[in-house]
Design a protein around this motif. Structure first.
Motif, mmCIF file in Angstrom:
data_model
loop_
_atom_site.group_PDB
_atom_site.id
_atom_site.type_symbol
_atom_site.label_atom_id
_atom_site.label_comp_id
_atom_site.label_asym_id
_atom_site.label_seq_id
_atom_site.Cartn_x
_atom_site.Cartn_y
_atom_site.Cartn_z
ATOM 1 N N GLY A 59 6.740 -5.036 2.089
ATOM 2 C CA GLY A 59 7.354 -6.560 1.344
ATOM 3 C C GLY A 59 8.283 -7.228 1.908
ATOM 4 N N LEU A 60 8.710 -7.041 3.488
ATOM 5 C CA LEU A 60 9.574 -7.560 4.525
ATOM 6 C C LEU A 60 9.672 -9.149 3.795
ATOM 7 N N PRO A 61 11.444 -9.618 4.118
ATOM 8 C CA PRO A 61 11.045 -11.471 4.625
ATOM 9 C C PRO A 61 11.079 -12.332 5.097
ATOM 10 N N ASP A 62 10.230 -11.121 6.275
ATOM 11 C CA ASP A 62 9.340 -12.495 7.322
ATOM 12 C C ASP A 62 7.863 -11.759 7.730
ATOM 13 N N GLY A 63 7.293 -11.396 6.281
ATOM 14 C CA GLY A 63 6.022 -10.574 7.033
ATOM 15 C C GLY A 63 6.273 -9.269 5.975
ATOM 16 N N ASN A 64 4.312 -8.590 6.418
ATOM 17 C CA ASN A 64 4.407 -7.890 5.588
ATOM 18 C C ASN A 64 4.429 -6.587 7.022
ATOM 19 N N GLY A 65 4.733 -5.930 5.904
ATOM 20 C CA GLY A 65 5.115 -4.222 7.521
ATOM 21 C C GLY A 65 3.402 -4.081 7.842
ATOM 22 N N SER A 66 1.937 -4.271 7.364
ATOM 23 C CA SER A 66 1.000 -3.585 7.397
ATOM 24 C C SER A 66 0.935 -4.237 9.170
ATOM 25 N N ASP A 67 1.727 -5.098 8.826
ATOM 26 C CA ASP A 67 1.457 -6.482 10.707
ATOM 27 C C ASP A 67 1.964 -4.869 11.727
ATOM 28 N N PHE A 68 3.789 -4.881 10.990
ATOM 29 C CA PHE A 68 3.623 -4.133 12.509
ATOM 30 C C PHE A 68 3.358 -2.847 12.902
ATOM 31 N N LEU A 69 2.090 -2.084 11.530
ATOM 32 C CA LEU A 69 1.918 -0.848 11.617
ATOM 33 C C LEU A 69 0.839 -1.084 12.758
ATOM 34 N N THR A 70 -0.259 -2.347 12.263
ATOM 35 C CA THR A 70 -1.167 -2.713 13.116
ATOM 36 C C THR A 70 -0.495 -3.076 15.079
ATOM 37 N N GLU A 71 0.595 -3.624 15.082
ATOM 38 C CA GLU A 71 0.997 -3.555 16.542
ATOM 39 C C GLU A 71 1.362 -2.500 17.040
ATOM 40 N N LEU A 72 1.962 -1.398 16.177
ATOM 41 C CA LEU A 72 3.020 -0.447 16.646
ATOM 42 C C LEU A 72 1.232 1.220 17.113
ATOM 43 N N ARG A 73 0.448 1.027 16.001
ATOM 44 C CA ARG A 73 -0.347 1.544 16.226
ATOM 45 C C ARG A 73 -1.574 1.861 17.822
ATOM 46 N N ALA A 74 -1.554 0.021 18.448
ATOM 47 C CA ALA A 74 -1.903 -0.480 18.953
ATOM 48 C C ALA A 74 -0.915 0.385 20.128
ATOM 49 N N ARG A 75 0.206 0.549 20.691
ATOM 50 C CA ARG A 75 0.661 1.474 21.409
ATOM 51 C C ARG A 75 1.282 2.733 21.456
ATOM 52 N N GLN A 77 1.293 6.557 18.875
ATOM 53 C CA GLN A 77 0.860 7.388 17.601
ATOM 54 C C GLN A 77 2.480 8.203 16.633
ATOM 55 N N ILE A 78 3.650 7.369 17.290
ATOM 56 C CA ILE A 78 4.134 7.488 16.604
ATOM 57 C C ILE A 78 3.797 8.182 15.119
ATOM 58 N N LEU A 98 -5.003 2.495 8.226
ATOM 59 C CA LEU A 98 -5.018 1.508 10.197
ATOM 60 C C LEU A 98 -3.530 1.918 10.417
ATOM 61 N N GLY A 99 -3.452 3.814 10.213
ATOM 62 C CA GLY A 99 -2.791 4.198 10.785
ATOM 63 C C GLY A 99 -1.363 4.863 10.595
ATOM 64 N N ALA A 100 -1.285 5.088 8.759
ATOM 65 C CA ALA A 100 -0.288 5.096 8.638
ATOM 66 C C ALA A 100 -0.464 7.017 8.234
ATOM 67 N N ASP A 101 0.697 7.765 8.531
ATOM 68 C CA ASP A 101 -0.023 8.639 8.128
ATOM 69 C C ASP A 101 0.270 9.165 6.775
ATOM 70 N N ASP A 102 1.595 8.758 5.815
ATOM 71 C CA ASP A 102 1.537 9.575 4.767
ATOM 72 C C ASP A 102 2.286 7.777 3.793
ATOM 73 N N TYR A 103 2.021 8.035 2.598
ATOM 74 C CA TYR A 103 1.887 6.799 1.568
ATOM 75 C C TYR A 103 2.933 7.302 0.995
ATOM 76 N N LEU A 104 4.232 7.042 -0.232
ATOM 77 C CA LEU A 104 5.232 7.459 -1.033
ATOM 78 C C LEU A 104 5.854 6.243 -1.809
#
Length: 125
Positions: A59-75, A77-78, A98-104
């Motif tokens: 929950g970020l002020p300018d969007g959903n973190g899942s969007d960043f996850l998708t962008e990152l995984r396209a580039r 595997q950090i 979608l590619g998250a390695d863990d969820y806390l």
């Protein structure tokens, strides 16, 4: 050289607490309070400022973190750990798929986060 962490968290108090705890653990922490900040930090990191793991709030002020996850995984595997107050099993499963390695789930103990990061980084090495 210490390992670099990109912490994407809009809650200032939590961001400060996590930065301090991870710094004590020996990490070099770079913080972003929004998706725009995270993108700028990611796109402008240099080899001496390399990032080794991402901690991502949803929950970020300018969007959903899942969007960043998708962008990152396209580039890359950090290693990436989602840190969120959202507890729905379906959403956790979706983000892991979608590619998250863990969820806390927040609130969490910073020591548990550090242990999960160590385990993740061992597997990624």
């Amino acid at each position: 050289m210490s390992l670099g962490v990109l912490l994407i968290e809009d809650d200032k108090d939590l961001r400060t607490t996590l930065r301090q705890a991870l710094t004590v653990e020996g990490y070099r922490v770079v913080c972003a309070a929004s998706l725009a900040d995270a993108r700028a930090l990611w796109n402008h990191s240099t080899p001496d400022q390399s990032l080794d793991v991402v901690l991502l709030d949803l929950g970020l002020p300018d969007g959903n973190g899942s969007d960043f996850l998708t962008e990152l995984r396209a580039r890359t595997q950090i290693p990436l750990i989602v840190i969120s107050a959202r507890q729905l099993d379906g959403e956790k499963v979706q983000l892991l798929d979608l590619g998250a390695d863990d969820y806390l789930v927040k609130p969490f103990d910073p020591d548990e986060l550090a242990a999960r990061m160590r385990a993740l980084l061992r597997r990624a090495a």
